[in-house]
Write a protein that holds these residues in place. Sequence first.
Motif, PDB file in Angstrom:
ATOM      1  N   HIS A   1      20.276 -17.963  24.272  1.00 47.23           N
ATOM      2  CA  HIS A   1      20.558 -19.375  24.568  1.00 47.23           C
ATOM      3  C   HIS A   1      20.548 -20.202  23.286  1.00 47.23           C
ATOM      4  O   HIS A   1      21.434 -21.031  23.066  1.00 47.23           O
ATOM      5  CB  HIS A   1      19.537 -19.921  25.570  1.00 47.23           C
ATOM      6  N   ASP A   2      19.578 -19.962  22.422  1.00 50.09           N
ATOM      7  CA  ASP A   2      19.511 -20.683  21.147  1.00 50.09           C
ATOM      8  C   ASP A   2      20.726 -20.384  20.282  1.00 50.09           C
ATOM      9  O   ASP A   2      21.299 -21.282  19.667  1.00 50.09           O
ATOM     10  CB  ASP A   2      18.229 -20.323  20.387  1.00 50.09           C
ATOM     11  N   ALA A   3      21.136 -19.114  20.234  1.00 53.84           N
ATOM     12  CA  ALA A   3      22.291 -18.723  19.415  1.00 53.84           C
ATOM     13  C   ALA A   3      23.584 -19.335  19.955  1.00 53.84           C
ATOM     14  O   ALA A   3      24.411 -19.830  19.187  1.00 53.84           O
ATOM     15  CB  ALA A   3      22.410 -17.198  19.371  1.00 53.84           C
ATOM     16  N   VAL A   4      23.756 -19.312  21.268  1.00 53.31           N
ATOM     17  CA  VAL A   4      24.955 -19.889  21.882  1.00 53.31           C
ATOM     18  C   VAL A   4      24.989 -21.397  21.630  1.00 53.31           C
ATOM     19  O   VAL A   4      26.031 -21.960  21.302  1.00 53.31           O
ATOM     20  CB  VAL A   4      24.999 -19.542  23.396  1.00 53.31           C
ATOM     21  N   GLY A   5      23.835 -22.045  21.753  1.00 55.57           N
ATOM     22  CA  GLY A   5      23.747 -23.481  21.475  1.00 55.57           C
ATOM     23  C   GLY A   5      24.061 -23.800  20.026  1.00 55.57           C
ATOM     24  O   GLY A   5      24.726 -24.794  19.729  1.00 55.57           O
ATOM     25  N   ALA A   6      23.611 -22.946  19.103  1.00 49.87           N
ATOM     26  CA  ALA A   6      23.887 -23.146  17.676  1.00 49.87           C
ATOM     27  C   ALA A   6      25.380 -23.041  17.365  1.00 49.87           C
ATOM     28  O   ALA A   6      25.858 -23.625  16.398  1.00 49.87           O
ATOM     29  CB  ALA A   6      23.101 -22.137  16.840  1.00 49.87           C
ATOM     30  N   LEU A   7      26.102 -22.319  18.211  1.00 46.27           N
ATOM     31  CA  LEU A   7      27.545 -22.215  18.043  1.00 46.27           C
ATOM     32  C   LEU A   7      28.278 -23.423  18.629  1.00 46.27           C
ATOM     33  O   LEU A   7      29.499 -23.497  18.575  1.00 46.27           O
ATOM     34  CB  LEU A   7      28.070 -20.933  18.713  1.00 46.27           C
ATOM     35  N   GLY A   8      27.523 -24.342  19.209  1.00 50.15           N
ATOM     36  CA  GLY A   8      28.118 -25.543  19.783  1.00 50.15           C
ATOM     37  C   GLY A   8      28.428 -25.415  21.263  1.00 50.15           C
ATOM     38  O   GLY A   8      28.994 -26.332  21.851  1.00 50.15           O
ATOM     39  N   LEU A   9      28.088 -24.301  21.857  1.00 48.77           N
ATOM     40  CA  LEU A   9      28.350 -24.087  23.279  1.00 48.77           C
ATOM     41  C   LEU A   9      27.136 -24.570  24.070  1.00 48.77           C
ATOM     42  O   LEU A   9      26.358 -23.786  24.604  1.00 48.77           O
ATOM     43  CB  LEU A   9      28.655 -22.608  23.547  1.00 48.77           C
ATOM     44  N   THR A  10      26.981 -25.880  24.125  1.00 45.34           N
ATOM     45  CA  THR A  10      25.749 -26.471  24.657  1.00 45.34           C
ATOM     46  C   THR A  10      25.758 -26.671  26.163  1.00 45.34           C
ATOM     47  O   THR A  10      24.759 -27.102  26.718  1.00 45.34           O
ATOM     48  CB  THR A  10      25.477 -27.820  23.969  1.00 45.34           C
TER      49      THR A  10
END
Length: 85
Positions: free
Chosen positions: A11-20
């Motif tokens: 979840h943190d990695a996906v969020g860091a990619l901008g997929l919030t």
Amino acid sequence: GPFERAVRNLHDAVGALGLTSYTIEDMNTLVKDLAKYIDLKLLKKEEPKQLSRSQTSNSIFSAQGPDFMRAVWRWPVADKPKQSV
């Protein structure tokens, strides 16, 4: 469950990619569906002798569970495409 750390890290990695727009629940579903697809099993490891801190791994995919478990999986075999005659 055994995948909580992997779910949080994903979840943190996906969020860091901008997929919030993805939630923890979305990542949990993804991890569980993938585990089912590859027939993931968590097996108990033998008791380790003394492990130093440098020998343990923090990778989200290293153990797929607690340090006393090891992951075993089997990728599905793809069907061969049918040839037209």
